[in-house]
Design a protein around this motif. Structure first.
Motif, PDB file in Angstrom:
ATOM      1  N   PRO A  15       0.684  -0.931   0.075  1.00  0.00           N
ATOM      2  CA  PRO A  15      -0.104   0.004  -0.022  1.00  0.00           C
ATOM      3  C   PRO A  15       0.709   1.263   0.039  1.00  0.00           C
ATOM      4  CG  PRO A  15       0.167  -1.011   2.014  1.00  0.00           C
ATOM      5  CD  PRO A  15       0.603  -1.862   1.110  1.00  0.00           C
ATOM      6  N   VAL A  16       0.280   2.284  -0.694  1.00  0.00           N
ATOM      7  CA  VAL A  16       1.153   3.457  -0.732  1.00  0.00           C
ATOM      8  C   VAL A  16       0.532   4.436   0.420  1.00  0.00           C
ATOM      9  CG1 VAL A  16       1.502   5.387  -2.088  1.00  0.00           C
ATOM     10  CG2 VAL A  16       1.286   3.349  -3.481  1.00  0.00           C
ATOM     11  N   ASP A  17       1.567   4.940   1.085  1.00  0.00           N
ATOM     12  CA  ASP A  17       1.461   5.987   2.068  1.00  0.00           C
ATOM     13  C   ASP A  17       1.468   7.214   1.524  1.00  0.00           C
ATOM     14  OD1 ASP A  17       1.305   7.663   4.108  1.00  0.00           O
ATOM     15  OD2 ASP A  17       2.826   6.715   5.552  1.00  0.00           O
ATOM     16  N   ARG A  18       0.137   7.664   1.204  1.00  0.00           N
ATOM     17  CA  ARG A  18      -0.167   8.987   0.413  1.00  0.00           C
ATOM     18  C   ARG A  18       0.373  10.000   1.167  1.00  0.00           C
ATOM     19  NH1 ARG A  18      -2.490   7.773  -4.152  1.00  0.00           N
ATOM     20  NH2 ARG A  18      -3.976   6.075  -4.408  1.00  0.00           N
ATOM     21  N   ARG A  19       0.136   9.901   2.478  1.00  0.00           N
ATOM     22  CA  ARG A  19       0.265  11.236   3.363  1.00  0.00           C
ATOM     23  C   ARG A  19       1.999  11.187   3.266  1.00  0.00           C
ATOM     24  NH1 ARG A  19      -1.253  12.266   9.565  1.00  0.00           N
ATOM     25  NH2 ARG A  19      -0.263  14.065   9.856  1.00  0.00           N
ATOM     26  N   ALA A  20       2.823  10.229   3.394  1.00  0.00           N
ATOM     27  CA  ALA A  20       4.132  10.312   3.386  1.00  0.00           C
ATOM     28  C   ALA A  20       4.795  10.732   2.022  1.00  0.00           C
ATOM     29  CB  ALA A  20       4.881   9.079   3.938  1.00  0.00           C
ATOM     30  N   ALA A  21       4.085  10.327   0.954  1.00  0.00           N
ATOM     31  CA  ALA A  21       4.383  10.714  -0.347  1.00  0.00           C
ATOM     32  C   ALA A  21       4.318  12.332  -0.620  1.00  0.00           C
ATOM     33  CB  ALA A  21       3.752   9.760  -1.354  1.00  0.00           C
ATOM     34  N   LEU A  22       3.260  12.484  -0.004  1.00  0.00           N
ATOM     35  CA  LEU A  22       2.806  14.141  -0.182  1.00  0.00           C
ATOM     36  C   LEU A  22       3.987  15.079   0.524  1.00  0.00           C
ATOM     37  CD1 LEU A  22      -1.137  14.007  -0.262  1.00  0.00           C
ATOM     38  CD2 LEU A  22       0.342  14.556  -2.059  1.00  0.00           C
ATOM     39  N   LYS A  23       4.100  14.460   1.631  1.00  0.00           N
ATOM     40  CA  LYS A  23       5.158  15.244   2.631  1.00  0.00           C
ATOM     41  C   LYS A  23       6.377  15.077   1.900  1.00  0.00           C
ATOM     42  CE  LYS A  23       6.475  15.320   7.350  1.00  0.00           C
ATOM     43  NZ  LYS A  23       6.463  14.826   8.668  1.00  0.00           N
ATOM     44  N   ALA A  24       6.907  14.249   1.427  1.00  0.00           N
ATOM     45  CA  ALA A  24       7.926  14.285   0.565  1.00  0.00           C
ATOM     46  C   ALA A  24       8.025  14.869  -0.422  1.00  0.00           C
ATOM     47  CB  ALA A  24       8.494  12.708   0.239  1.00  0.00           C
TER      48      ALA A  24
END
Length: 217
Positions: A15-24
């Motif tokens: 699963p993609v951690d969308r929150r972490a991806a957006l933060k990065a």
């Protein structure tokens, strides 16, 4: 007789951690925008609001990632240093040049032709004056520490028959000599990349080399 089996079920993607991806993504946007602004303005002469606008994020988002503009500038400079030093260490280990002594290889890599543009770029990005501030001095120290680390690894690979401890000590002494004269060179040349400033750099590198060959002279 065993029944034929169908094609194997594909392994589900994690699963993609969308929150972490957006933060990065937002952090990278801030750093990229800061690097562009630092190059354009030769320093950190911009506000948090200007940085946020350039990165297309909110002011709050900038402070979610960094405590201050100084923290942004420090990280940007650090990323630039890694890139620059990696290029230098790759040059040092280049197979296009026949290996010489460790000291001769260091001198060739640290010549004015190669290092003056790097020092001038860093000096301009940091917005340094004739007397460097604490941040400029700290980042220059970091640059040469990184240079020492990468050059030690490159020289150890390039000279496998030489005692690794001897390589480490020689590289550390040589790079310490460069750091010792860099601000003197800046004062003398105004941190300009010219034929005269490159010759001045090479003279100082030559002085470091003489001291390492004949300490106390």
């Amino acid at each position: 007789m065993a029944a034929p089996t169908g094609p194997a079920e594909p392994t589900p993607a994690p699963p993609v951690d969308r929150r972490a991806a957006l933060k990065a993504k937002s952090r990278k946007a801030i750093l990229d925008a800061a690097a562009d602004l630092m190059r354009e303005r030769h320093g950190t002469g911009f506000s948090v609001d200007e940085l946020a606008a350039a990165a297309d994020v909110s002011r709050r988002t900038v402070f979610n990632h960094f405590k201050s503009l100084d923290d942004v500038a420090t990280e940007v400079a650090g990323l630039m240093l890694v890139e620059v030093v990696d290029r230098m260490s790759a040059h040092a280990a280049s197979a296009d040049r026949e290996p010489d002594t460790v000291l001769a290889d260091l001198v060739a890599t640290a010549s004015g032709e190669h290092l003056v543009p790097v020092v001038v770029e860093l000096f301009g990005i940091l917005g340094g004056g004739p007397q460097p501030g604490d941040r400029e001095a700290l980042l220059m120290q970091r640059a040469f520490n990184l240079f020492t680390e990468r050059m030690t690894a490159a020289m150890t690979r390039r000279h496998p028959g030489t005692d690794p401890l001897a390589v480490l000590l020689l590289v550390a002494a040589f790079c310490g000599g460069l750091l010792g004269f860099v601000h003197r060179w800046i004062e003398e040349t105004g941190a300009a990349d010219t034929p005269a400033s490159r010759r001045a750099w090479d003279r100082l590198v030559g002085r470091v080399t003489e001291v390492l060959r004949e300490p106390g002279t």
